[in-house]
Design a protein around this motif. Structure first.
Motif, PDB file in Angstrom:
ATOM      1  N   ALA A  18      -0.949 -12.192   5.063  1.00  0.00           N
ATOM      2  CA  ALA A  18      -1.456 -11.899   3.730  1.00  0.00           C
ATOM      3  C   ALA A  18      -2.156 -10.544   3.693  1.00  0.00           C
ATOM      4  CB  ALA A  18      -2.389 -13.009   3.262  1.00  0.00           C
ATOM      5  N   MET A  19      -2.915 -10.250   4.730  1.00  0.00           N
ATOM      6  CA  MET A  19      -3.649  -8.979   4.751  1.00  0.00           C
ATOM      7  C   MET A  19      -2.694  -7.779   4.756  1.00  0.00           C
ATOM      8  SD  MET A  19      -6.750  -9.518   4.291  1.00  0.00           S
ATOM      9  CE  MET A  19      -7.272  -7.842   4.524  1.00  0.00           C
ATOM     10  N   THR A  20      -1.569  -7.902   5.439  1.00  0.00           N
ATOM     11  CA  THR A  20      -0.588  -6.816   5.445  1.00  0.00           C
ATOM     12  C   THR A  20      -0.098  -6.548   4.032  1.00  0.00           C
ATOM     13  OG1 THR A  20       0.143  -7.399   7.668  1.00  0.00           O
ATOM     14  CG2 THR A  20       1.659  -6.080   6.349  1.00  0.00           C
ATOM     15  N   LEU A  21       0.231  -7.600   3.316  1.00  0.00           N
ATOM     16  CA  LEU A  21       0.735  -7.450   1.952  1.00  0.00           C
ATOM     17  C   LEU A  21      -0.319  -6.903   1.004  1.00  0.00           C
ATOM     18  CD1 LEU A  21       2.706 -10.804   1.672  1.00  0.00           C
ATOM     19  CD2 LEU A  21       3.627  -8.537   2.206  1.00  0.00           C
ATOM     20  N   LEU A  24      -1.506  -2.671   2.129  1.00  0.00           N
ATOM     21  CA  LEU A  24      -0.609  -1.530   1.951  1.00  0.00           C
ATOM     22  C   LEU A  24      -0.598  -1.075   0.502  1.00  0.00           C
ATOM     23  CD1 LEU A  24       2.427  -2.768   4.090  1.00  0.00           C
ATOM     24  CD2 LEU A  24       0.797  -0.982   4.697  1.00  0.00           C
ATOM     25  N   ASP A  25      -0.487   0.238   0.284  1.00  0.00           N
ATOM     26  CA  ASP A  25      -0.324   0.722  -1.082  1.00  0.00           C
ATOM     27  C   ASP A  25       1.087   0.368  -1.549  1.00  0.00           C
ATOM     28  OD1 ASP A  25       1.572   3.102  -0.720  1.00  0.00           O
ATOM     29  OD2 ASP A  25      -0.044   3.628   0.667  1.00  0.00           O
ATOM     30  N   ASP A  26       1.360   0.551  -2.831  1.00  0.00           N
ATOM     31  CA  ASP A  26       2.632   0.109  -3.402  1.00  0.00           C
ATOM     32  C   ASP A  26       3.846   0.687  -2.676  1.00  0.00           C
ATOM     33  OD1 ASP A  26       1.186  -1.364  -5.209  1.00  0.00           O
ATOM     34  OD2 ASP A  26       1.664  -0.114  -6.941  1.00  0.00           O
ATOM     35  N   ALA A  27       3.872   1.998  -2.493  1.00  0.00           N
ATOM     36  CA  ALA A  27       5.025   2.639  -1.860  1.00  0.00           C
ATOM     37  C   ALA A  27       5.209   2.149  -0.428  1.00  0.00           C
ATOM     38  CB  ALA A  27       4.875   4.158  -1.887  1.00  0.00           C
ATOM     39  N   SER A  28       4.123   2.030   0.305  1.00  0.00           N
ATOM     40  CA  SER A  28       4.209   1.560   1.690  1.00  0.00           C
ATOM     41  C   SER A  28       4.648   0.103   1.760  1.00  0.00           C
ATOM     42  CB  SER A  28       2.856   1.710   2.392  1.00  0.00           C
ATOM     43  OG  SER A  28       2.489   3.060   2.459  1.00  0.00           O
ATOM     44  N   LEU A  29       4.185  -0.705   0.824  1.00  0.00           N
ATOM     45  CA  LEU A  29       4.576  -2.106   0.800  1.00  0.00           C
ATOM     46  C   LEU A  29       6.066  -2.248   0.512  1.00  0.00           C
ATOM     47  CD1 LEU A  29       3.924  -5.081   1.005  1.00  0.00           C
ATOM     48  CD2 LEU A  29       3.144  -5.020  -1.379  1.00  0.00           C
ATOM     49  N   VAL A  30       6.565  -1.481  -0.437  1.00  0.00           N
ATOM     50  CA  VAL A  30       8.007  -1.512  -0.730  1.00  0.00           C
ATOM     51  C   VAL A  30       8.791  -1.114   0.510  1.00  0.00           C
ATOM     52  CG1 VAL A  30       9.868  -0.449  -2.072  1.00  0.00           C
ATOM     53  CG2 VAL A  30       7.740  -1.125  -3.215  1.00  0.00           C
ATOM     54  N   GLN A  31       8.402  -0.019   1.153  1.00  0.00           N
ATOM     55  CA  GLN A  31       9.106   0.435   2.355  1.00  0.00           C
ATOM     56  C   GLN A  31       9.041  -0.609   3.462  1.00  0.00           C
ATOM     57  OE1 GLN A  31       7.228   4.157   3.313  1.00  0.00           O
ATOM     58  NE2 GLN A  31       8.739   5.345   2.173  1.00  0.00           N
ATOM     59  N   TRP A  32       7.890  -1.211   3.660  1.00  0.00           N
ATOM     60  CA  TRP A  32       7.718  -2.197   4.717  1.00  0.00           C
ATOM     61  C   TRP A  32       8.597  -3.421   4.467  1.00  0.00           C
ATOM     62  CZ3 TRP A  32       5.819  -7.205   5.304  1.00  0.00           C
ATOM     63  CH2 TRP A  32       5.565  -7.589   6.629  1.00  0.00           C
ATOM     64  N   LEU A  33       8.600  -3.912   3.218  1.00  0.00           N
ATOM     65  CA  LEU A  33       9.416  -5.080   2.890  1.00  0.00           C
ATOM     66  C   LEU A  33      10.909  -4.787   3.016  1.00  0.00           C
ATOM     67  CD1 LEU A  33       7.385  -6.510  -0.113  1.00  0.00           C
ATOM     68  CD2 LEU A  33       7.697  -7.580   2.122  1.00  0.00           C
ATOM     69  N   VAL A  34      11.323  -3.610   2.593  1.00  0.00           N
ATOM     70  CA  VAL A  34      12.741  -3.231   2.738  1.00  0.00           C
ATOM     71  C   VAL A  34      13.100  -3.179   4.215  1.00  0.00           C
ATOM     72  CG1 VAL A  34      14.403  -1.338   2.440  1.00  0.00           C
ATOM     73  CG2 VAL A  34      12.959  -2.047   0.530  1.00  0.00           C
ATOM     74  N   LYS A  35      12.244  -2.556   5.011  1.00  0.00           N
ATOM     75  CA  LYS A  35      12.522  -2.443   6.445  1.00  0.00           C
ATOM     76  C   LYS A  35      12.601  -3.817   7.097  1.00  0.00           C
ATOM     77  CE  LYS A  35      10.835  -0.388  10.707  1.00  0.00           C
ATOM     78  NZ  LYS A  35       9.767   0.336  11.360  1.00  0.00           N
ATOM     79  N   ARG A  58       8.357  -6.618  -8.683  1.00  0.00           N
ATOM     80  CA  ARG A  58       7.669  -7.863  -8.358  1.00  0.00           C
ATOM     81  C   ARG A  58       6.447  -7.675  -7.462  1.00  0.00           C
ATOM     82  NH1 ARG A  58      12.501  -8.135  -9.890  1.00  0.00           N
ATOM     83  NH2 ARG A  58      13.314  -9.931 -11.030  1.00  0.00           N
ATOM     84  N   LEU A  59       5.937  -6.470  -7.391  1.00  0.00           N
ATOM     85  CA  LEU A  59       4.777  -6.207  -6.541  1.00  0.00           C
ATOM     86  C   LEU A  59       3.574  -7.057  -6.932  1.00  0.00           C
ATOM     87  CD1 LEU A  59       4.881  -2.359  -5.909  1.00  0.00           C
ATOM     88  CD2 LEU A  59       5.164  -4.191  -4.227  1.00  0.00           C
ATOM     89  N   SER A  60       3.343  -7.211  -8.212  1.00  0.00           N
ATOM     90  CA  SER A  60       2.199  -8.026  -8.646  1.00  0.00           C
ATOM     91  C   SER A  60       2.354  -9.468  -8.185  1.00  0.00           C
ATOM     92  CB  SER A  60       2.067  -7.992 -10.168  1.00  0.00           C
ATOM     93  OG  SER A  60       1.730  -6.699 -10.596  1.00  0.00           O
ATOM     94  N   LEU A  61       3.540 -10.012  -8.311  1.00  0.00           N
ATOM     95  CA  LEU A  61       3.796 -11.377  -7.855  1.00  0.00           C
ATOM     96  C   LEU A  61       3.606 -11.485  -6.344  1.00  0.00           C
ATOM     97  CD1 LEU A  61       4.782 -14.277  -8.229  1.00  0.00           C
ATOM     98  CD2 LEU A  61       7.133 -13.395  -8.099  1.00  0.00           C
ATOM     99  N   ILE A  62       4.114 -10.530  -5.605  1.00  0.00           N
ATOM    100  CA  ILE A  62       3.984 -10.537  -4.139  1.00  0.00           C
ATOM    101  C   ILE A  62       2.513 -10.490  -3.743  1.00  0.00           C
ATOM    102  CG2 ILE A  62       4.436  -9.183  -2.043  1.00  0.00           C
ATOM    103  CD1 ILE A  62       7.165  -8.424  -3.432  1.00  0.00           C
ATOM    104  N   ARG A  63       1.751  -9.637  -4.393  1.00  0.00           N
ATOM    105  CA  ARG A  63       0.319  -9.543  -4.082  1.00  0.00           C
ATOM    106  C   ARG A  63      -0.431 -10.816  -4.501  1.00  0.00           C
ATOM    107  NH1 ARG A  63      -0.597  -4.562  -2.114  1.00  0.00           N
ATOM    108  NH2 ARG A  63       0.650  -2.828  -2.890  1.00  0.00           N
ATOM    109  N   ASP A  64      -0.038 -11.413  -5.624  1.00  0.00           N
ATOM    110  CA  ASP A  64      -0.660 -12.673  -6.050  1.00  0.00           C
ATOM    111  C   ASP A  64      -0.409 -13.777  -5.032  1.00  0.00           C
ATOM    112  OD1 ASP A  64      -1.643 -11.518  -8.350  1.00  0.00           O
ATOM    113  OD2 ASP A  64      -0.125 -12.395  -9.686  1.00  0.00           O
TER     114      ASP A  64
END
Length: 72
Positions: A18-21, A24-35, A58-64
């Protein structure tokens, strides 16, 4: 994007710390999830772009989800 790729993405979200999600800032989170998702399935560039757009929407949902998991 296939249903299999979508399931893999949401499996990555559920398995991630949860802490990883949340940290991370938005761009880093997108890159991390894609990777993380592409390590489980080979994606062509078109699918990767679509996956990135899908995640951004869906970033808001992922963070929620991560925030709720952190509470327990």
């Amino acid at each position: 994007m296939t249903p299999t790729i979508m399931r893999q993405l949401w499996s990555v979200v559920e398995a991630a710390q949860a802490m990883t999600l949340l940290q991370l800032d938005d761009a880093s989170l997108v890159q991390w999830l894609v990777k993380q998702t592409t390590t489980q399935a080979l994606l062509d560039p078109k699918d990767t772009d679509f996956l990135s757009d899908y995640i951004r929407a869906r970033l808001s949902l992922i963070r929620d989800i991560a925030y709720e998991r952190q509470q327990f």
